[in-house]
Design a protein around this motif. Structure first.
Motif, PDB file in Angstrom:
ATOM      1  N   LEU A 132       6.498  13.918  -1.507  1.00  0.00           N
ATOM      2  CA  LEU A 132       6.652  13.033  -2.669  1.00  0.00           C
ATOM      3  C   LEU A 132       5.423  13.060  -3.568  1.00  0.00           C
ATOM      4  O   LEU A 132       5.521  12.718  -4.755  1.00  0.00           O
ATOM      5  N   GLY A 133       4.282  13.393  -3.001  1.00  0.00           N
ATOM      6  CA  GLY A 133       3.052  13.418  -3.786  1.00  0.00           C
ATOM      7  C   GLY A 133       2.412  12.058  -3.968  1.00  0.00           C
ATOM      8  O   GLY A 133       1.588  11.877  -4.871  1.00  0.00           O
ATOM      9  N   VAL A 134       2.798  11.085  -3.128  1.00  0.00           N
ATOM     10  CA  VAL A 134       2.221   9.740  -3.205  1.00  0.00           C
ATOM     11  C   VAL A 134       2.017   9.201  -1.796  1.00  0.00           C
ATOM     12  O   VAL A 134       2.697   9.625  -0.852  1.00  0.00           O
ATOM     13  N   ALA A 135       1.090   8.270  -1.654  1.00  0.00           N
ATOM     14  CA  ALA A 135       0.902   7.580  -0.380  1.00  0.00           C
ATOM     15  C   ALA A 135       1.899   6.434  -0.302  1.00  0.00           C
ATOM     16  O   ALA A 135       2.053   5.652  -1.251  1.00  0.00           O
ATOM     17  N   LEU A 136       2.585   6.334   0.833  1.00  0.00           N
ATOM     18  CA  LEU A 136       3.580   5.283   1.018  1.00  0.00           C
ATOM     19  C   LEU A 136       3.043   4.119   1.847  1.00  0.00           C
ATOM     20  O   LEU A 136       3.567   3.000   1.755  1.00  0.00           O
ATOM     21  N   PHE A 137       2.025   4.384   2.635  1.00  0.00           N
ATOM     22  CA  PHE A 137       1.471   3.355   3.519  1.00  0.00           C
ATOM     23  C   PHE A 137      -0.054   3.303   3.413  1.00  0.00           C
ATOM     24  O   PHE A 137      -0.698   4.328   3.159  1.00  0.00           O
ATOM     25  N   ILE A 138      -0.578   2.117   3.602  1.00  0.00           N
ATOM     26  CA  ILE A 138      -2.013   1.916   3.780  1.00  0.00           C
ATOM     27  C   ILE A 138      -2.232   1.644   5.262  1.00  0.00           C
ATOM     28  O   ILE A 138      -1.659   0.706   5.825  1.00  0.00           O
ATOM     29  N   ARG A 139      -3.022   2.488   5.910  1.00  0.00           N
ATOM     30  CA  ARG A 139      -3.271   2.327   7.330  1.00  0.00           C
ATOM     31  C   ARG A 139      -4.381   1.305   7.554  1.00  0.00           C
ATOM     32  O   ARG A 139      -5.376   1.282   6.817  1.00  0.00           O
ATOM     33  N   HIS A 140      -4.218   0.447   8.559  1.00  0.00           N
ATOM     34  CA  HIS A 140      -5.254  -0.498   8.946  1.00  0.00           C
ATOM     35  C   HIS A 140      -5.215  -0.644  10.471  1.00  0.00           C
ATOM     36  O   HIS A 140      -4.261  -0.168  11.122  1.00  0.00           O
ATOM     37  N   PRO A 141      -6.231  -1.248  11.090  1.00  0.00           N
ATOM     38  CA  PRO A 141      -6.322  -1.262  12.562  1.00  0.00           C
ATOM     39  C   PRO A 141      -5.095  -1.810  13.278  1.00  0.00           C
ATOM     40  O   PRO A 141      -4.773  -1.380  14.385  1.00  0.00           O
ATOM     41  N   LYS A 142      -4.397  -2.761  12.675  1.00  0.00           N
ATOM     42  CA  LYS A 142      -3.262  -3.377  13.349  1.00  0.00           C
ATOM     43  C   LYS A 142      -1.918  -2.746  12.994  1.00  0.00           C
ATOM     44  O   LYS A 142      -0.883  -3.182  13.480  1.00  0.00           O
ATOM     45  N   THR A 155       2.205   0.287  -3.343  1.00  0.00           N
ATOM     46  CA  THR A 155       3.125  -0.050  -4.440  1.00  0.00           C
ATOM     47  C   THR A 155       4.267   0.952  -4.514  1.00  0.00           C
ATOM     48  O   THR A 155       5.436   0.581  -4.711  1.00  0.00           O
ATOM     49  N   ALA A 156       3.948   2.234  -4.324  1.00  0.00           N
ATOM     50  CA  ALA A 156       4.995   3.268  -4.324  1.00  0.00           C
ATOM     51  C   ALA A 156       5.951   3.061  -3.159  1.00  0.00           C
ATOM     52  O   ALA A 156       7.172   3.215  -3.302  1.00  0.00           O
ATOM     53  N   GLY A 157       5.415   2.695  -1.992  1.00  0.00           N
ATOM     54  CA  GLY A 157       6.272   2.444  -0.837  1.00  0.00           C
ATOM     55  C   GLY A 157       7.199   1.267  -1.044  1.00  0.00           C
ATOM     56  O   GLY A 157       8.374   1.304  -0.653  1.00  0.00           O
ATOM     57  N   GLN A 158       6.691   0.203  -1.678  1.00  0.00           N
ATOM     58  CA  GLN A 158       7.515  -0.972  -1.955  1.00  0.00           C
ATOM     59  C   GLN A 158       8.656  -0.622  -2.898  1.00  0.00           C
ATOM     60  O   GLN A 158       9.765  -1.132  -2.752  1.00  0.00           O
ATOM     61  N   ALA A 159       8.368   0.260  -3.882  1.00  0.00           N
ATOM     62  CA  ALA A 159       9.419   0.660  -4.820  1.00  0.00           C
ATOM     63  C   ALA A 159      10.455   1.559  -4.148  1.00  0.00           C
ATOM     64  O   ALA A 159      11.647   1.497  -4.472  1.00  0.00           O
ATOM     65  N   LEU A 160      10.016   2.369  -3.188  1.00  0.00           N
ATOM     66  CA  LEU A 160      10.925   3.307  -2.535  1.00  0.00           C
ATOM     67  C   LEU A 160      11.818   2.643  -1.491  1.00  0.00           C
ATOM     68  O   LEU A 160      12.962   3.081  -1.279  1.00  0.00           O
ATOM     69  N   LEU A 161      11.346   1.589  -0.836  1.00  0.00           N
ATOM     70  CA  LEU A 161      12.079   1.014   0.296  1.00  0.00           C
ATOM     71  C   LEU A 161      13.511   0.608  -0.035  1.00  0.00           C
ATOM     72  O   LEU A 161      14.442   0.978   0.693  1.00  0.00           O
ATOM     73  N   PRO A 162      13.769  -0.167  -1.123  1.00  0.00           N
ATOM     74  CA  PRO A 162      15.177  -0.525  -1.396  1.00  0.00           C
ATOM     75  C   PRO A 162      16.044   0.682  -1.703  1.00  0.00           C
ATOM     76  O   PRO A 162      17.234   0.697  -1.357  1.00  0.00           O
ATOM     77  N   GLU A 163      15.469   1.721  -2.330  1.00  0.00           N
ATOM     78  CA  GLU A 163      16.241   2.930  -2.609  1.00  0.00           C
ATOM     79  C   GLU A 163      16.569   3.659  -1.307  1.00  0.00           C
ATOM     80  O   GLU A 163      17.682   4.178  -1.127  1.00  0.00           O
ATOM     81  N   ALA A 164      15.597   3.703  -0.403  1.00  0.00           N
ATOM     82  CA  ALA A 164      15.834   4.352   0.887  1.00  0.00           C
ATOM     83  C   ALA A 164      16.923   3.623   1.670  1.00  0.00           C
ATOM     84  O   ALA A 164      17.807   4.246   2.269  1.00  0.00           O
ATOM     85  N   ARG A 165      16.857   2.282   1.669  1.00  0.00           N
ATOM     86  CA  ARG A 165      17.878   1.505   2.371  1.00  0.00           C
ATOM     87  C   ARG A 165      19.261   1.753   1.773  1.00  0.00           C
ATOM     88  O   ARG A 165      20.263   1.835   2.501  1.00  0.00           O
ATOM     89  N   TYR A 166      19.321   1.853   0.446  1.00  0.00           N
ATOM     90  CA  TYR A 166      20.599   2.113  -0.220  1.00  0.00           C
ATOM     91  C   TYR A 166      21.171   3.456   0.218  1.00  0.00           C
ATOM     92  O   TYR A 166      22.356   3.559   0.583  1.00  0.00           O
ATOM     93  N   LEU A 167      20.343   4.503   0.210  1.00  0.00           N
ATOM     94  CA  LEU A 167      20.822   5.823   0.583  1.00  0.00           C
ATOM     95  C   LEU A 167      21.245   5.875   2.051  1.00  0.00           C
ATOM     96  O   LEU A 167      22.253   6.500   2.398  1.00  0.00           O
ATOM     97  N   LEU A 168      20.497   5.205   2.911  1.00  0.00           N
ATOM     98  CA  LEU A 168      20.854   5.168   4.326  1.00  0.00           C
ATOM     99  C   LEU A 168      22.159   4.418   4.546  1.00  0.00           C
ATOM    100  O   LEU A 168      22.989   4.802   5.380  1.00  0.00           O
ATOM    101  N   GLU A 169      22.335   3.331   3.794  1.00  0.00           N
ATOM    102  CA  GLU A 169      23.580   2.557   3.896  1.00  0.00           C
ATOM    103  C   GLU A 169      24.771   3.392   3.463  1.00  0.00           C
ATOM    104  O   GLU A 169      25.817   3.410   4.127  1.00  0.00           O
ATOM    105  N   ARG A 170      24.613   4.106   2.334  1.00  0.00           N
ATOM    106  CA  ARG A 170      25.717   4.942   1.852  1.00  0.00           C
ATOM    107  C   ARG A 170      26.007   6.075   2.832  1.00  0.00           C
ATOM    108  O   ARG A 170      27.173   6.415   3.075  1.00  0.00           O
ATOM    109  N   ALA A 171      24.943   6.653   3.394  1.00  0.00           N
ATOM    110  CA  ALA A 171      25.139   7.745   4.347  1.00  0.00           C
ATOM    111  C   ALA A 171      25.872   7.258   5.591  1.00  0.00           C
ATOM    112  O   ALA A 171      26.723   7.969   6.143  1.00  0.00           O
TER     113      ALA A 171
END
Length: 306
Positions: free
Chosen positions: A43-53, A59-75
């Motif tokens: 994708l050319g973007v970071a989707l997650f920020i890693r931290h110890p926990k 921001t890109a990940g937040q925008a992608l999540l509902p689209e991903a859920r939609y595609l998975l639901e349709r599939a």
């Protein structure tokens, strides 16, 4: 892009932790980390920020999540669609959402038209407030919805609508004698019956905003979870109510409706759908909704045009 990448991404986003997501997906953590990294590189973007926990979405990940859920639901529905088609010939299905305040006004006529024009159509009905219908459309859980709000989401569009402005409902015994539009400010000291907010946030907020625009906050004494319930309480002389003009079609006895002089924006009933959707039945639904809306608009024209 592979479907499994979307599944991995959604699982990690929902778990907030690679280890928990790996357990849920029944795979080892290192391969999951590798697949997420490859997906980000694709994708050319970071989707997650890693931290110890764990991880959190960028921001890109937040925008992608509902689209991903939609595609998975349709599939996930592909197999069901294929099975239904093989067992029922030309039968098809569609999911339609509707707001509680329009159920008795829109649904009976709409269902009759759909059954007449498409007798083999399987219709799934979902009672949802307008904002929940927007989420359901984006996620693919419904195909169209009857709502009372606008949306600027890039994947949704409003295709059919009619004006359905608020009016005042009075007990017939105490209604103003004049039949023309009335000034809402005259009734600032009255007791009000309201539609329960949890059953229609947009409707409740709009009624409150209309009163505030007129210079007062309504004194709500009673609430009901349906428009029928609101009108029943009004007919019992427990207060007056701001209701959509289409409520006058319900035939509740002991009620008089009066149009308002105050004209507010966004007072409508509308059909909402996704801009791009291959379901061929949507054209049938749109035509049926258009005919239903036209009938409603004609029947309430004495209030809408007042």
């Amino acid at each position: 892009m592979e479907l499994r990448h979307l599944r991995y991404f959604a699982a990690v986003a929902e778990a907030g932790n690679l280890s928990r997501a790996a357990v849920k997906l029944n795979i080892a953590q290192p391969p999951l980390s590798t697949q997420i990294r490859l997906f980000e590189e694709e994708l050319g973007v970071a989707l997650f920020i890693r931290h110890p926990k764990g991880v959190r979405l960028t921001t890109a990940g937040q925008a992608l999540l509902p689209e991903a859920r939609y595609l998975l639901e349709r599939a996930s529905r592909l197999a069901d669609v294929a099975r239904e088609a093989s067992h029922s010939g030309n039968a098809s299905s569609i999911g339609v959402g509707f707001i509680p305040s329009a159920s008795s006004i829109v649904l009976p006529s709409l269902m009759r038209l759909l059954r007449k024009q498409h007798p083999r159509l399987h219709i799934e009905l979902h009672e949802l407030i307008s904002s929940d219908q927007t989420d359901a459309l984006i996620a693919g859980r419904i195909d169209a919805g009857i709502v009372r709000l606008t949306t600027r989401h890039p994947r949704l569009c409003q295709v059919k609508s009619i004006r359905d402005p608020l009016c005042l409902a009075f007990p017939s015994s105490s209604a103003p004698r004049a039949s023309g539009p009335i000034d809402l400010r005259r009734f600032s000291e009255h007791d009000y019956v309201a539609f329960a907010q949890h059953k229609g946030v947009a409707y409740s907020d709009h009624a409150n905003h209309t009163c505030i625009h007129a210079g007062f906050s309504p004194r709500v004494r009673y609430e009901a979870s349906t428009v029928h319930g609101v009108l029943d309480l009004v007919s019992a002389s427990l207060g007056i109510a701001l209701v959509p003009a289409s409520s006058s079609l319900l035939g509740v006895k002991g009620i008089a409706f009066r149009a308002l002089r105050q004209k507010m924006a966004d007072e409508f009933l509308a059909l909402l759908r996704r801009k791009v959707d291959p379901n061929p039945v949507l054209s049938v639904v749109e035509a049926s909704v258009e005919a239903t809306f036209a009938s409603i608009s004609q029947r309430i024209s004495h209030l809408v045009s007042a």
